[in-house]
Design a protein around this motif. Structure first.
Motif, PDB file in Angstrom:
ATOM      1  N   ASP A 170       0.890  -1.155  -0.081  1.00 49.30           N
ATOM      2  CA  ASP A 170      -0.068  -0.062  -0.209  1.00 49.30           C
ATOM      3  C   ASP A 170       0.584   1.191   0.019  1.00 49.30           C
ATOM      4  O   ASP A 170       1.889   1.204   0.901  1.00 49.30           O
ATOM      5  N   THR A 171       0.796   1.999  -0.893  1.00 54.65           N
ATOM      6  CA  THR A 171       1.378   3.230  -1.026  1.00 54.65           C
ATOM      7  C   THR A 171       0.587   4.502  -0.354  1.00 54.65           C
ATOM      8  O   THR A 171       1.164   5.774  -0.677  1.00 54.65           O
ATOM      9  N   SER A 172      -0.629   4.429   0.213  1.00 56.32           N
ATOM     10  CA  SER A 172      -1.285   5.479   0.713  1.00 56.32           C
ATOM     11  C   SER A 172      -0.997   5.761   2.082  1.00 56.32           C
ATOM     12  O   SER A 172      -0.089   5.235   2.562  1.00 56.32           O
ATOM     13  N   ASN A 173      -1.904   6.573   2.504  1.00 54.29           N
ATOM     14  CA  ASN A 173      -1.660   7.143   3.901  1.00 54.29           C
ATOM     15  C   ASN A 173      -2.221   6.160   4.782  1.00 54.29           C
ATOM     16  O   ASN A 173      -2.075   6.309   6.310  1.00 54.29           O
ATOM     17  N   TYR A 174      -2.696   4.902   4.534  1.00 52.71           N
ATOM     18  CA  TYR A 174      -3.238   4.092   5.269  1.00 52.71           C
ATOM     19  C   TYR A 174      -2.485   2.908   5.943  1.00 52.71           C
ATOM     20  O   TYR A 174      -2.941   1.867   6.711  1.00 52.71           O
ATOM     21  N   VAL A 175      -1.082   2.905   5.590  1.00 53.68           N
ATOM     22  CA  VAL A 175      -0.255   1.980   6.030  1.00 53.68           C
ATOM     23  C   VAL A 175      -0.242   2.122   7.773  1.00 53.68           C
ATOM     24  O   VAL A 175      -0.140   2.909   8.249  1.00 53.68           O
ATOM     25  N   GLY A 176      -0.500   0.846   8.313  1.00 54.97           N
ATOM     26  CA  GLY A 176      -0.551   0.741   9.843  1.00 54.97           C
ATOM     27  C   GLY A 176      -1.600   1.406  10.402  1.00 54.97           C
ATOM     28  O   GLY A 176      -1.713   1.644  11.489  1.00 54.97           O
ATOM     29  N   ARG A 177      -2.696   1.480   9.494  1.00 51.27           N
ATOM     30  CA  ARG A 177      -4.054   2.004   9.894  1.00 51.27           C
ATOM     31  C   ARG A 177      -5.392   1.218   9.400  1.00 51.27           C
ATOM     32  O   ARG A 177      -4.973   0.290   8.784  1.00 51.27           O
ATOM     33  N   CYS A 178      -6.393   1.516  10.061  1.00 47.17           N
ATOM     34  CA  CYS A 178      -7.674   0.887   9.375  1.00 47.17           C
ATOM     35  C   CYS A 178      -8.428   1.775   8.700  1.00 47.17           C
ATOM     36  O   CYS A 178      -8.488   3.193   9.001  1.00 47.17           O
TER      37      CYS A 178
END
Length: 127
Positions: A72-80
């Protein structure tokens, strides 16, 4: 993770094997993500909780848990994050340490929320 080694994740779908829905899936679902597809750059683990709430395109209401390797290259890495539409919804959580897609990926955030409410309740009852 050492250079040349891939992340290790649980890789399963509770629709195919109900043991995938266990809080901590069995060892047989552990997967070295570098073994998936030659040349892939898997950098994280995912846990997807998917619910079909209404019959859609012949699919009956159902829920399942899908765990796998991903990127994932978005801002959601490490998130839900959540998605919904077409009679269903899903929550997708990503994490970046080995076998982190077991159990609840919201652990630290949930624990912090519970702690905050507990402290607020203690303060309220002391007044």
């Amino acid at each position: 993770m050492f250079q040349g080694e891939g992340i290790k994740c649980y890789d399963c779908n509770s629709h195919n094997d109900t043991r995938c829905a266990q809080e901590v899936p069995p060892e047989i679902f552990k997967k070295d993500c570098s073994e998936h597809i030659e040349g892939s750059k898997y950098t994280l683990c995912r846990k997807i909780v998917q619910s079909i709430e209404h019959e859609v395109n012949g699919l009956q209401p159902d829920s399942r848990i899908i765990r796998n390797c991903g990127w994932d290259t978005s801002n959601y890495v490490g998130r839900c994050y959540q998605r919904s539409g077409f009679g269903g919804r899903q929550e997708v959580c990503t994490c970046t340490t080995d076998l982190c897609n077991a159990a609840n990926l919201n652990g630290p955030a949930t624990a912090a929320t519970i702690a905050a409410f507990s402290i607020a309740a203690l303060v309220a009852f002391r007044l």
